[in-house]
Motif scaffolding. Structure first.
Motif, mmCIF file in Angstrom:
data_model
loop_
_atom_site.group_PDB
_atom_site.id
_atom_site.type_symbol
_atom_site.label_atom_id
_atom_site.label_comp_id
_atom_site.label_asym_id
_atom_site.label_seq_id
_atom_site.Cartn_x
_atom_site.Cartn_y
_atom_site.Cartn_z
ATOM 1 N N ALA A 1 89.754 30.258 25.338
ATOM 2 C CA ALA A 1 90.040 31.113 26.492
ATOM 3 C C ALA A 1 89.910 30.265 27.751
ATOM 4 O O ALA A 1 89.003 29.444 27.867
ATOM 5 N N LYS A 2 90.827 30.468 28.684
ATOM 6 C CA LYS A 2 90.873 29.637 29.889
ATOM 7 C C LYS A 2 90.717 30.503 31.134
ATOM 8 O O LYS A 2 91.284 31.588 31.224
ATOM 9 N N PRO B 1 79.780 34.682 29.937
ATOM 10 C CA PRO B 1 79.379 33.902 28.763
ATOM 11 C C PRO B 1 80.350 32.749 28.548
ATOM 12 O O PRO B 1 81.479 32.788 29.038
ATOM 13 N N ASN B 2 79.901 31.739 27.826
ATOM 14 C CA ASN B 2 80.783 30.596 27.587
ATOM 15 C C ASN B 2 81.575 30.725 26.289
ATOM 16 O O ASN B 2 82.323 29.824 25.930
ATOM 17 N N ARG B 3 81.411 31.875 25.600
ATOM 18 C CA ARG B 3 82.213 32.169 24.414
ATOM 19 C C ARG B 3 82.533 33.662 24.414
ATOM 20 O O ARG B 3 81.721 34.474 24.870
ATOM 21 N N SER C 1 86.680 40.804 23.666
ATOM 22 C CA SER C 1 85.385 41.457 23.858
ATOM 23 C C SER C 1 85.141 41.742 25.336
ATOM 24 O O SER C 1 84.427 42.676 25.683
ATOM 25 N N GLN C 2 85.727 40.930 26.223
ATOM 26 C CA GLN C 2 85.700 41.181 27.661
ATOM 27 C C GLN C 2 86.849 40.422 28.300
ATOM 28 O O GLN C 2 87.264 39.373 27.808
ATOM 29 N N GLU D 1 85.370 33.911 17.309
ATOM 30 C CA GLU D 1 84.689 33.579 18.563
ATOM 31 C C GLU D 1 85.249 32.265 19.083
ATOM 32 O O GLU D 1 85.365 31.292 18.339
ATOM 33 N N ILE D 2 85.605 32.233 20.368
ATOM 34 C CA ILE D 2 86.242 31.049 20.945
ATOM 35 C C ILE D 2 85.527 30.649 22.235
ATOM 36 O O ILE D 2 84.924 31.484 22.911
ATOM 37 N N PRO D 3 85.595 29.349 22.603
ATOM 38 C CA PRO D 3 84.960 28.901 23.850
ATOM 39 C C PRO D 3 85.790 29.279 25.072
ATOM 40 O O PRO D 3 87.004 29.478 24.984
ATOM 41 N N VAL D 4 85.110 29.341 26.211
ATOM 42 C CA VAL D 4 85.770 29.606 27.494
ATOM 43 C C VAL D 4 85.689 28.339 28.337
ATOM 44 O O VAL D 4 84.607 27.770 28.509
ATOM 45 N N THR D 5 86.822 27.874 28.840
ATOM 46 C CA THR D 5 86.854 26.682 29.691
ATOM 47 C C THR D 5 87.285 27.064 31.103
ATOM 48 O O THR D 5 87.917 28.099 31.314
#
Length: 399
Positions: free
Chosen positions: A174-175, A156-158, A209-210, A131-135
Motif C-alpha cells: 500500500a502506498k 499503522p505500517n501494515r 481494513s482502513q 497483510e501488506i506493508p505501507v510505504t
C-alpha cells in the motif's frame, strides 16, 4: 315453438357478431405489440450461499440482459424497465465456473417474447486475506533550503486486505503520497492509501481494513558551516609533508534550529602527522555535537597528505642588495665583496617554488671603524630551511 327457436338463433348470432365486432374494434385500437428493454440489471438472489463458502463473483460484476415483451399496446406502454424482474439464483452455485439460468418475470398482461440470453457464465473465486506493508512517497521539494526531511513514520505500517485471490495476490504493498511543498516543520497528516502491484500500478477490487493512515514527518533546520582541520603530532624528521588539505572547506549540517545557531564550525577528528609515511587520502570523521547530523549522511571528508622529497634552490644576492644593519652613528659602511653571495634553501617542492626572493643582511652592531670580515645573515622564510651560504662571510669597511 318455431318462433322461439328462431329468436334464440337470432340472439346467438347477434352475440357472436357482437363479440367479433368487439374483438375487431379492440384489435384495431389496442393491437398486440413487442418492445425490447435493453441492459436490464440481473438481480442475484441467495448471495449468502457464496458468503458461506468464502467465495465471491469475479465476473461478470454487474450482469445485464435484453428482454423483449409482447402484449397489448396499452399494457406495454405502462411497462418501465424496473417492472421486469430478472433474476439468477445463486443457491445453485457448485463450482468456480458455472452457467446459471436466468429467470424473467414479465408484468401483468404481458409475456416474455424473447431474451438476449437464457443463462450467464459466472466465475467464482475464493476470498482470502493478506497483510501488506505501507510505504510513503514524497513529491515536490520542501519550501526552503534551510530545512530538510529527516524521516517519516507511518501508523499503522501494515494494513489488511480482503478479496478474490487472483486480485489479492497481485497486490505488493500500500502506498501513500505526501506533498512536501507546504511542509514547514514537524507535521502529522492523515492520508489515503493506494494499493499497487510490484510495478507500482494501482490495483482495485478488494476491501481494506482502513482507507487512511497517519504519516508523521520529522523536519530539521539546515546550516552550512566551515570545517576546521584538526592535526596532532609532528612528521618524522626525515618526512616532509605538504598538507593535509581537505576536499571541501564547508559542510552542511542539520538539527534543531536552536542548536545549529550556536555552531560556528565543525572540527575533524585529529590526524596524527607522526604516523604518516607516504602520500595518502585519509577519510576523516567529523566531531558532530549531539543531535546534529550531516545533511548528506553519505558525505565523506577526505584529507590529502603529500609526502614530498626535499628540493633545493639557490639565490644569488648581489653585494649592493645586502642590507647593512645597525651602522654606528656618524659612520658609513660598504660591502667590499664584489661577487654575488649564493644562498641555498631547502624544502618541499611547493614551498621552495613559492620563494621568490631572499633577504641577506650584515649586522654592524658594536663594530668599530675599519675593514671587517663579518657573517652574512639571511631572513627566515616560512616553509623552507637554510642549507648554505657561500661565502658565509664578506668584507665590510666601516669609516
Amino acid at each position: 315453438m318455431k318462433e322461439n327457436r328462431k329468436e334464440i338463433a337470432t340472439g346467438l348470432i347477434s352475440i357472436v357478431f357482437a363479440i367479433f365486432l368487439w374483438s375487431y374494434v379492440m384489435g384495431a385500437t389496442n393491437p398486440t405489440i413487442r418492445r425490447e428493454y435493453r441492459n436490464l440489471p440481473v438481480e442475484l438472489i441467495n448471495e449468502e450461499t457464496l458468503q458461506n463458502n468464502d467465495m465471491v463473483i469475479v465476473e461478470p460484476k454487474e450482469p445485464t440482459v435484453n428482454v423483449t415483451l409482447s402484449g397489448p399496446r396499452n399494457e406495454i406502454n405502462k411497462v418501465q424497465p424496473r417492472d421486469i424482474i430478472v433474476q439468477v439464483d445463486l443457491a445453485r452455485f457448485s463450482s468456480q465456473t458455472q452457467s446459471m439460468p436466468i429467470t424473467v418475470q414479465a408484468p401483468r398482461d404481458t409475456v416474455v417474447y424473447q431474451q438476449s440470453q437464457n443463462s450467464i457464465v459466472f466465475k467464482f473465486e475464493k476470498i482470502i486475506d493478506k497483510e501488506i506493508p505501507v510505504t510513503v512517497e514524497t513529491i515536490n521539494a520542501l519550501p526552503s533550503n534551510h530545512i530538510m526531511l529527516m524521516g517519516t513514520e507511518v501508523k499503522p505500517n501494515r494494513v489488511s486486505i480482503t478479496g478474490p485471490s487472483s486480485i489479492v495476490n497481485q497486490i505488493h504493498h500500500a502506498k501513500t503520497q505526501v506533498n512536501l511543498q507546504e511542509i514547514q516543520d514537524d507535521t502529522t497528516l492523515n492520508v489515503p492509501i493506494t494499493l499497487v502491484n510490484a510495478d507500482g500500478k494501482q490495483v482495485v477490487g478488494v476491501e481494506l481494513s482502513q482507507k487512511e493512515v497517519s504519516v508523521s514527518l520529522s523536519i530539521n533546520s539546515v546550516k552550512e558551516v566551515p570545517i576546521k582541520l584538526n592535526t596532532v603530532g609532528e612528521p618524522a624528521e626525515e618526512i616532509q609533508l605538504e598538507g593535509p588539505t581537505l576536499n571541501q572547506s564547508t559542510i552542511s549540517i542539520t538539527g534543531d534550529g536552536e542548536i545549529l545557531n550556536g555552531i560556528t564550525e565543525i572540527e575533524t577528528n585529529p590526524i596524527d602527522l607522526s604516523t604518516i609515511q607516504e602520500t595518502a587520502n585519509i577519510n576523516v570523521g567529523l566531531r558532530l555535537p549531539q543531535d546534529v547530523f550531516l545533511s548528506d549522511p553519505n558525505k565523506q571528508i577526505i584529507a590529502n597528505v603529500q609526502v614530498v622529497s626535499d628540493k633545493s634552490k639557490t639565490f644569488n644576492i648581489q653585494p649592493e642588495d645586502i642590507e647593512l644593519r645597525n651602522v654606528p652613528e656618524g659612520s658609513q659602511a660598504a660591502v667590499l665583496h664584489d661577487a654575488p653571495v649564493a644562498v641555498t634553501v631547502k624544502g618541499s617542492t611547493t614551498s621552495v617554488d613559492a620563494v621568490t626572493e631572499i633577504q641577506c643582511y650584515i649586522d654592524l652592531q658594536g663594530q668599530s671603524p675599519g675593514t671587517l670580515t663579518l657573517p652574512v645573515g639571511v631572513e627566515r622564510v616560512e616553509g623552507v630551511t637554510l642549507e648554505k651560504i657561500e661565502p658565509s662571510e664578506v668584507s665590510v669597511r666601516v669609516q
